[in-house]
Design a protein around this motif. Structure first.
Motif, PDB file in Angstrom:
ATOM      1  N   GLU A  31      59.120  21.950  41.282  1.00 12.08           N
ATOM      2  CA  GLU A  31      59.169  23.387  41.564  1.00 12.08           C
ATOM      3  C   GLU A  31      58.030  24.118  40.861  1.00 12.08           C
ATOM      4  N   ARG A  32      57.647  23.632  39.681  1.00  9.13           N
ATOM      5  CA  ARG A  32      56.520  24.243  38.973  1.00  9.13           C
ATOM      6  C   ARG A  32      55.245  24.121  39.799  1.00  9.13           C
ATOM      7  N   GLU A  33      55.007  22.937  40.342  1.00  8.04           N
ATOM      8  CA  GLU A  33      53.817  22.731  41.160  1.00  8.04           C
ATOM      9  C   GLU A  33      53.859  23.579  42.428  1.00  8.04           C
ATOM     10  N   ARG A  34      55.049  23.759  42.984  1.00  9.23           N
ATOM     11  CA  ARG A  34      55.184  24.581  44.182  1.00  9.23           C
ATOM     12  C   ARG A  34      54.853  26.034  43.884  1.00  9.23           C
ATOM     13  N   LEU A  35      55.321  26.532  42.746  1.00 13.13           N
ATOM     14  CA  LEU A  35      55.047  27.915  42.370  1.00 13.13           C
ATOM     15  C   LEU A  35      53.568  28.112  42.054  1.00 13.13           C
ATOM     16  N   LEU A  36      52.966  27.170  41.340  1.00 21.33           N
ATOM     17  CA  LEU A  36      51.540  27.269  41.027  1.00 21.33           C
ATOM     18  C   LEU A  36      50.692  27.238  42.299  1.00 21.33           C
ATOM     19  N   ALA A  37      51.112  26.431  43.274  1.00 17.60           N
ATOM     20  CA  ALA A  37      50.386  26.384  44.542  1.00 17.60           C
ATOM     21  C   ALA A  37      50.494  27.711  45.275  1.00 17.60           C
ATOM     22  N   ALA A  38      51.671  28.364  45.207  1.00 24.00           N
ATOM     23  CA  ALA A  38      51.854  29.666  45.849  1.00 24.00           C
ATOM     24  C   ALA A  38      50.983  30.727  45.180  1.00 24.00           C
ATOM     25  N   ILE A  39      50.844  30.653  43.856  1.00 23.63           N
ATOM     26  CA  ILE A  39      49.997  31.597  43.127  1.00 23.63           C
ATOM     27  C   ILE A  39      48.545  31.439  43.568  1.00 23.63           C
ATOM     28  N   ARG A  40      48.079  30.203  43.640  1.00 27.75           N
ATOM     29  CA  ARG A  40      46.695  29.955  44.035  1.00 27.75           C
ATOM     30  C   ARG A  40      46.464  30.378  45.486  1.00 27.75           C
ATOM     31  N   GLU A  41      47.418  30.090  46.372  1.00 30.28           N
ATOM     32  CA  GLU A  41      47.270  30.456  47.781  1.00 30.28           C
ATOM     33  C   GLU A  41      47.185  31.968  47.948  1.00 30.28           C
ATOM     34  N   THR A  42      48.037  32.700  47.210  1.00 28.63           N
ATOM     35  CA  THR A  42      47.998  34.160  47.297  1.00 28.63           C
ATOM     36  C   THR A  42      46.685  34.709  46.774  1.00 28.63           C
ATOM     37  N   ALA A  43      46.196  34.154  45.659  1.00 22.18           N
ATOM     38  CA  ALA A  43      44.916  34.604  45.109  1.00 22.18           C
ATOM     39  C   ALA A  43      43.777  34.338  46.096  1.00 22.18           C
ATOM     40  N   ASP A  44      43.819  33.184  46.739  1.00 23.62           N
ATOM     41  CA  ASP A  44      42.788  32.872  47.728  1.00 23.62           C
ATOM     42  C   ASP A  44      42.827  33.850  48.903  1.00 23.62           C
ATOM     43  N   ARG A  45      44.042  34.183  49.372  1.00 21.15           N
ATOM     44  CA  ARG A  45      44.155  35.121  50.489  1.00 21.15           C
ATOM     45  C   ARG A  45      43.644  36.502  50.102  1.00 21.15           C
ATOM     46  N   LEU A  46      43.971  36.953  48.902  1.00 15.11           N
ATOM     47  CA  LEU A  46      43.506  38.272  48.458  1.00 15.11           C
ATOM     48  C   LEU A  46      41.987  38.305  48.334  1.00 15.11           C
ATOM     49  N   ALA A  47      41.410  37.208  47.851  1.00 11.74           N
ATOM     50  CA  ALA A  47      39.954  37.172  47.673  1.00 11.74           C
ATOM     51  C   ALA A  47      39.225  37.247  49.004  1.00 11.74           C
ATOM     52  N   GLU A  48      39.927  36.926  50.094  1.00 12.76           N
ATOM     53  CA  GLU A  48      39.312  36.970  51.414  1.00 12.76           C
ATOM     54  C   GLU A  48      39.446  38.327  52.099  1.00 12.76           C
ATOM     55  N   VAL A  49      40.262  39.226  51.532  1.00 14.73           N
ATOM     56  CA  VAL A  49      40.503  40.517  52.179  1.00 14.73           C
ATOM     57  C   VAL A  49      39.249  41.369  52.239  1.00 14.73           C
ATOM     58  N   SER A  50      38.485  41.370  51.160  1.00  8.44           N
ATOM     59  CA  SER A  50      37.270  42.192  51.120  1.00  8.44           C
ATOM     60  C   SER A  50      36.238  41.499  50.246  1.00  8.44           C
ATOM     61  N   PRO A  51      34.966  41.874  50.359  1.00  5.17           N
ATOM     62  CA  PRO A  51      33.934  41.263  49.508  1.00  5.17           C
ATOM     63  C   PRO A  51      34.244  41.504  48.032  1.00  5.17           C
ATOM     64  N   PRO A  52      33.769  40.650  47.139  1.00  5.48           N
ATOM     65  CA  PRO A  52      33.999  40.850  45.700  1.00  5.48           C
ATOM     66  C   PRO A  52      33.481  42.208  45.248  1.00  5.48           C
ATOM     67  N   THR A  53      34.397  43.068  44.854  1.00  2.00           N
ATOM     68  CA  THR A  53      34.038  44.455  44.524  1.00  2.00           C
ATOM     69  C   THR A  53      34.756  44.887  43.254  1.00  2.00           C
ATOM     70  N   ALA A  54      34.044  45.567  42.397  1.00  3.58           N
ATOM     71  CA  ALA A  54      34.620  46.133  41.183  1.00  3.58           C
ATOM     72  C   ALA A  54      34.626  47.653  41.298  1.00  3.58           C
ATOM     73  N   LEU A  55      35.711  48.260  40.873  1.00  6.35           N
ATOM     74  CA  LEU A  55      35.792  49.716  40.768  1.00  6.35           C
ATOM     75  C   LEU A  55      35.634  50.084  39.301  1.00  6.35           C
ATOM     76  N   PHE A  56      34.496  50.659  38.983  1.00  3.34           N
ATOM     77  CA  PHE A  56      34.266  51.142  37.628  1.00  3.34           C
ATOM     78  C   PHE A  56      34.746  52.595  37.578  1.00  3.34           C
ATOM     79  N   ALA A  57      35.948  52.789  37.077  1.00  4.28           N
ATOM     80  CA  ALA A  57      36.581  54.108  37.092  1.00  4.28           C
ATOM     81  C   ALA A  57      36.158  54.935  35.882  1.00  4.28           C
ATOM     82  N   HIS A  58      35.991  56.224  36.136  1.00  5.39           N
ATOM     83  CA  HIS A  58      35.590  57.143  35.066  1.00  5.39           C
ATOM     84  C   HIS A  58      36.393  58.421  35.216  1.00  5.39           C
ATOM     85  N   LEU A  59      36.875  58.948  34.100  1.00  6.27           N
ATOM     86  CA  LEU A  59      37.733  60.131  34.150  1.00  6.27           C
ATOM     87  C   LEU A  59      37.043  61.329  34.767  1.00  6.27           C
TER      88      LEU A  59
END
Length: 287
Positions: A247-275
């Protein structure tokens, strides 16, 4: 006995069942926060999370860990795994246990992952735009709540400022807002995290602090992914080391899969926020 039902778009709904007496308002308040429905008649479907005073009789449970005044038990049944919350050995639950609202949903989500659901609770803020939602990922203290308040002050909507359930079973990544533990401790007056309607994730930003001005900037791919991966690990990681190996391996695989899907949503972008920045102007291309 009652249960809260929260619908998913690509699979069976999340079901949190409360079989313990003496805690009026537990699921009712969670239903108000999420817009879900509490049913008195328990369905035939197995819940992903069960709140009870004692371990369910007739089933074999292995204790995972104590969580404050509660213990988590991993219960295998015909439908998969149910994570059960029972009263701990010391102390008594508060009359209306705020912690159970978030803990019940978190454990329901993890139990659903162990059954094969393509979902994951993620640490991030969700800003609503016309195309869906913008997910801000960043370490605690980086400014997610502050950026959310600035967005609201400018007239924007913030469905979630700390915890989001991501559903990755379809073509889009769908974001469901979830109640925030820290927010619930501050005040519940007027708080709302409507599970439906959910938003498709239209953009993902690694949040950082702008030293001189506010801007969106191309991020290094590795740093961008690590920001996303950290957000995906945040709520699931305490349970990872407690689970059996499979079950640990299954959960870790789900974490990696979700991170991979999110990384594909948009180009690598940082928001440098300022008050002193203008968020509406900074994010104008996503409005």
């Amino acid at each position: 006995m009652s249960e809260l039902v929260l619908p998913l778009r690509t699979g069976s709904p999340l079901i949190v069942r409360d079989s313990a007496a003496g805690r009026p308002g537990c699921l009712d308040r969670l239903a108000l926060l999420t817009g879900g429905k509490v049913r008195d008649a328990v369905s035939a479907a197995s819940p992903q999370c069960e709140i009870t005073v004692e371990a369910p009789s007739g089933r074999s449970c292995s204790e995972l860990a104590a969580w404050r005044r509660y213990a988590l038990l991993l219960d295998r049944d015909n439908d998969g795994f149910v994570i059960t919350l029972r009263k701990g050995e010391t102390g008594s639950p508060p009359p209306i246990p705020v912690g159970l609202w978030q803990l019940g949903l978190l454990t329901a989500c993890i139990s659903a992952v162990l059954r094969g659901a393509r979902i994951l609770p993620v640490h991030g803020a969700l800003l609503a735009v016309s195309k869906g939602g913008l997910l801000l990922c960043g370490q605690s203290g980086m400014g997610k709540s502050t950026t959310s308040r600035r967005w609201q002050a400018a007239g924007g909507s913030v469905p979630a400022d700390d915890m989001v359930l991501l559903e990755c079973g379809g073509e889009e990544v769908i974001a469901h807002p979830l109640p925030t533990w820290s927010r619930c401790r501050e005040s519940l007056e007027g708080a709302s995290y409507p599970f439906e309607p959910a938003l498709p994730v239209a953009g993902v930003f690694a949040l950082a602090r702008g030293e001189e001005r506010e801007e969106l900037k191309e991020a290094a791919s590795r740093e961008f992914f690590m920001s996303i991966y950290s957000a995906c690990c945040c709520f699931a990681s305490p349970l990872v080391r407690l689970l059996p190996q499979e079950e640990r391996e299954r959960l870790l695989a789900a974490i990696r899969e979700t991170a991979d899907r999110l990384a594909e949503v948009s180009p690598p972008t940082a928001l440098f926020a300022h008050l002193d920045g203008n968020l509406q102007k900074t994010l104008k291309d996503y409005l």
